[in-house]
Design an enzyme around this catalytic site. Structure first.
Site, PDB file in Angstrom:
ATOM      1  N   TYR A 228       0.852  -1.197   0.000  1.00 17.94           N
ATOM      2  CA  TYR A 228       0.000   0.000   0.000  1.00 17.94           C
ATOM      3  C   TYR A 228       0.884   1.243   0.000  1.00 17.94           C
ATOM      4  O   TYR A 228       0.716   2.150  -0.823  1.00 17.94           O
ATOM      5  CB  TYR A 228      -0.908  -0.030   1.234  1.00 17.94           C
TER       6      TYR A 228
HETATM    7  O1  LIG Z   1      -1.996   6.904   8.000  1.00 17.12           O
HETATM    8  C1  LIG Z   1      -2.250   6.316   6.977  1.00 17.12           C
HETATM    9  O2  LIG Z   1      -1.797   6.682   5.947  1.00 17.12           O
HETATM   10  C2  LIG Z   1      -3.104   5.078   6.977  1.00 17.12           C
HETATM   11  O3  LIG Z   1      -3.918   5.063   8.153  1.00 17.12           O
HETATM   12  C3  LIG Z   1      -4.716   3.908   8.327  1.00 17.12           C
HETATM   13  O4  LIG Z   1      -3.847   2.812   8.553  1.00 17.12           O
HETATM   14  P1  LIG Z   1      -3.487   2.411  10.057  1.00 17.12           P
HETATM   15  O5  LIG Z   1      -2.764   3.509  10.737  1.00 17.12           O
HETATM   16  O6  LIG Z   1      -2.818   1.088   9.998  1.00 17.12           O
HETATM   17  O7  LIG Z   1      -4.936   2.326  10.734  1.00 17.12           O
HETATM   18  P2  LIG Z   1      -5.732   1.112  11.395  1.00 17.12           P
HETATM   19  O8  LIG Z   1      -5.843  -0.035  10.482  1.00 17.12           O
HETATM   20  O9  LIG Z   1      -6.981   1.684  11.925  1.00 17.12           O
HETATM   21  O10 LIG Z   1      -4.786   0.678  12.607  1.00 17.12           O
HETATM   22  C4  LIG Z   1      -4.554   1.563  13.687  1.00 17.12           C
HETATM   23  C5  LIG Z   1      -3.605   0.938  14.668  1.00 17.12           C
HETATM   24  O11 LIG Z   1      -4.223  -0.188  15.288  1.00 17.12           O
HETATM   25  C6  LIG Z   1      -3.345  -1.291  15.257  1.00 17.12           C
HETATM   26  N1  LIG Z   1      -4.157  -2.515  15.204  1.00 17.12           N
HETATM   27  C7  LIG Z   1      -4.888  -2.808  14.100  1.00 17.12           C
HETATM   28  C8  LIG Z   1      -5.652  -3.931  14.043  1.00 17.12           C
HETATM   29  C9  LIG Z   1      -5.696  -4.793  15.127  1.00 17.12           C
HETATM   30  O12 LIG Z   1      -6.372  -5.851  15.129  1.00 17.12           O
HETATM   31  N2  LIG Z   1      -4.955  -4.471  16.226  1.00 17.12           N
HETATM   32  C10 LIG Z   1      -4.184  -3.356  16.297  1.00 17.12           C
HETATM   33  O13 LIG Z   1      -3.511  -3.121  17.325  1.00 17.12           O
HETATM   34  C11 LIG Z   1      -2.457  -1.078  14.057  1.00 17.12           C
HETATM   35  O14 LIG Z   1      -1.221  -1.717  14.246  1.00 17.12           O
HETATM   36  C12 LIG Z   1      -2.320   0.433  14.056  1.00 17.12           C
HETATM   37  O15 LIG Z   1      -1.249   0.817  14.868  1.00 17.12           O
HETATM   38  C13 LIG Z   1      -5.577   3.637   7.097  1.00 17.12           C
HETATM   39  O16 LIG Z   1      -6.232   2.397   7.214  1.00 17.12           O
HETATM   40  C14 LIG Z   1      -4.786   3.714   5.827  1.00 17.12           C
HETATM   41  O17 LIG Z   1      -5.668   3.570   4.716  1.00 17.12           O
HETATM   42  C15 LIG Z   1      -4.078   5.041   5.811  1.00 17.12           C
HETATM   43  O18 LIG Z   1      -3.452   5.323   4.657  1.00 17.12           O
END
Ligand SMILES: O=C(O)[C@H]1O[C@H](OP(=O)(O)OP(=O)(O)OC[C@H]2O[C@@H](n3ccc(=O)[nH]c3=O)[C@H](O)[C@@H]2O)[C@H](O)[C@@H](O)[C@@H]1O
Length: 585
Positions: A228
């Site tokens: 991504y």
């Molecule tokens: O900043 C960005 O550019 C990205 O932000 C998000 O990605 P992400 O930060 O991974 O958001 P989430 O999927 O909501 O995860 C948030 C946090 O929760 C954590 N997480 C996720 C899933 C889970 O089951 N457990 C957990 O601890 C992840 O490691 C992460 O640190 C968006 O989903 C992306 O499309 C975007 O581009």
């Protein structure tokens, strides 16, 4: 020459007939296969959705700017918003439309997450006067047709394949949307006359394994941790090329984990809430040596302001007829919150608000694309586009809760939770100020907003969780507050008439809630009537400013507060979504 026996002829004839039949069937099979397999934008039934006078009218009408006569029409903006039925796209489209810009949406309604949420956002946009064209950014014919119909001044390109971890499952969809789609869009923009200025969504993920904090736009972005991120990084390089060769003005915005109402169900805050309420276990990732994983969570309203700031400061593209005429603007900005929050803290905020203890499982962060932390340096965005985020995670999550669109109406939580949520929530001052800034009379609103927000919270939660008794209780309480004010001697006949009207409407709401297991569409009609009553109450309140009796003023103000809270609630985006999903069930 020896004649072949006729049986052989017959056999050959039969053989060729069955061969013909066989191949015809195979051919037919292929036709049927391709007919059903062809992408939605190419199928005849979909094609008929576009084209035609009605469709062209809708596009043109939606693209027409509406400014007050005082503002200059020379600055009239006509914006094509790609991904308009998506989370950020819907919010940005509404904000642009509300300030008078012409807006046309484009979305392919793909099935990455439940498209009914995208349809619900579309309904919301339709009510705001934004028309969304159903189609894909890879469809150059469609894009050219849109540019033929409208001289777009700007493109807000928010269509993308989002989600970090899903890239392991479906890498092709990232290449299709984030690379091929971007090139397709740039190709059409470069040939358009005039060329539009482009603002598009990159991502904080481009910083990848960068460990220098906070992340500055000058830091290295050549170590993406996911496909991504790699496609977003590729997008930034492609933007450079189109700027360099064709003079397109391009601004990339690196969004940092955007959250808020109408959010994406694949994001952690969304499914954490859902699973906590369902009593299901959630996984919280941690880094090496039990270090916490953190994100610079950024509230949607702040992101919208950043998008508009970028659009308003974008200079014109310099090319014409596909040729560069001079150097053009090329920018990239971080849009984050500048204060990373550990994921465990996000979970404790949710637990506190939901009054439910999460069943947590701490797991080492899987190596599927995630990074340990994100933290934005936003000084460049502040200086250049006036970006100043103002929502901390605690406040943002409450807002999200009040007006939320969490698709969790299938969850039934014990009523005790709802009652506690509605009555005991601490409403922070900042939230009140932010909330009131959206009303007609912020200083008046401020006196009552805490109560109003609690009412919203209770009502919304009650409906969301289908515990209609609580919704009825709240309606009944509002009605009796109206009745109480009627007894006040200082209340004029005009005011009484308005109050009576509201009581009548509340009674209908009560009946509607009582008569069915789920509120019917009548409820919306009643809500609209309530809005009319609420408007006339506002008028009464204005008249009351010169009223001699302060107690009467206070009681009427309270009535107004309640009326408006309910009116706003009924109109709230959440309710539209609630109905949408309810119809589906
Ligand atoms: O900043 C960005 O550019 C990205 O932000 C998000 O990605 P992400 O930060 O991974 O958001 P989430 O999927 O909501 O995860 C948030 C946090 O929760 C954590 N997480 C996720 C899933 C889970 O089951 N457990 C957990 O601890 C992840 O490691 C992460 O640190 C968006 O989903 C992306 O499309 C975007 O581009």
């Amino acid at each position: 020459m020896v004649d072949k026996p006729s049986s052989i002829h017959r056999a050959r004839y039969h053989f060729s007939l069955s061969k013909l039949l066989f191949w015809s069937l195979v051919f037919l099979g292929f036709i049927v296969f391709f007919f059903f397999r062809s992408p939605p934008s190419a199928s005849p039934s979909r094609r008929s959705l576009r084209g035609g006078a009605g469709w062209e009218n809708s596009v043109r009408q939606s693209a027409t700017p509406r400014y007050s006569s005082s503002s200059s029409s020379a600055k009239a903006r006509r914006v094509l918003v790609t991904g308009a039925a998506g989370f950020v796209g819907a919010h940005v489209s509404i904000a642009l439309k509300r300030r008078g810009d012409g807006v046309v949406g484009l979305d392919n309604y793909n099935k990455y997450y439940d498209p009914s949420l995208k349809r619900a956002r579309t309904d919301l946009l339709r009510r705001e006067g934004v028309f969304i064209v159903e189609g894909d950014i890879n469809d150059a014919v469609l894009l050219r047709e849109l540019f033929r119909l409208v001289k777009f001044t700007h493109v807000m390109h928010l269509a993308a394949q989002a989600g970090v971890r899903y890239a392991m499952k479906n890498p092709a969809s990232y290449v299709h949307s984030n690379i091929a789609g971007l090139v397709s869009l740039f190709e059409v923009c470069k040939s358009a006359n005039p060329q539009p200025a482009i603002v598009w969504a990159s991502s904080s993920s481009v910083y990848g394994l960068n460990s220098k904090v906070p992340f500055s736009e000058k830091d290295r972005t050549d170590q993406p941790a996911s496909l991504y991120a790699a496609t977003k990084k590729a997008g930034e390089e492609i933007a450079h090329t189109y700027n360099h060769i064709y003079g397109l003005s391009i601004t990339g915005l690196r969004f940092f984990t955007v959250y808020g109402p109408w959010g994406r169900p694949d994001m952690a805050y969304f499914f954490f809430t859902k699973d906590i309420l369902k009593g299901k276990q959630i996984s919280i990732f941690e880094g090496p040596n039990h270090s916490s994983v953190a994100r610079d969570f950024t509230y949607i309203d702040d992101i919208v302001k950043g998008c508009l700031g970028a659009l308003d400061t974008a200079k014109k593209s310099t090319g014409s007829g596909g040729k560069k005429m001079g150097p053009a603007q090329l920018r990239v900005f971080n849009l984050g919150n500048t204060s990373p929050v550990p994921v465990s803290k996000l979970v404790s905020i949710l637990e506190k608000l939901l009054k439910v203890k999460a069943k947590k499982k701490i797991l080492p962060m899987p190596s599927n694309g995630d990074v340990l932390f994100t933290h934005a340096n936003i000084s460049s965005a502040t200086r250049e586009i006036g970006y100043k985020p103002s929502t901390d995670l605690q406040t943002g999550v409450i807002f999200m809760n009040v007006f939320s669109t969490l698709t969790i109406i299938d969850v039934v939580v014990p009523p005790v939770n709802i009652a506690t949520m509605a009555s005991s929530e601490e409403v922070p001052e900042k939230l009140v100020t932010e909330f009131c800034s959206k009303t007609k009379d912020p200083s008046f609103c401020h006196n009552f907003a805490k109560g109003d927000i609690q009412t919203f919270l209770g009502m919304e939660t009650a409906l969301r969780t289908k515990v209609l008794d609580t919704a009825i209780d709240i309606t009944t309480a509002s009605k009796s507050a109206f009745s109480g004010a009627l007894g006040d001697k200082q209340v004029t006949e005009k005011e009484k008439a308005a109050i009576q009207q509201c009581i009548g409407l509340y009674t209908k709401v009560e009946q509607s809630l009582q008569s069915s297991a789920s509120p019917s569409a009548d409820f919306i009609a009643i809500g609209q009537k309530l809005q009319v009553a609420g408007e006339s109450l506002w008028q009464c309140q204005m008249d009351l400013h010169s009223h001699p009796n302060h107690e009467a003023i206070a009681s009427l103000k309270m009535v107004n507060g309640l009326a408006n809270s309910f009116v706003s609630y009924v109109q709230s985006e959440f309710y539209a979504h609630y109905l949408q999903l309810n119809r589906k069930n």
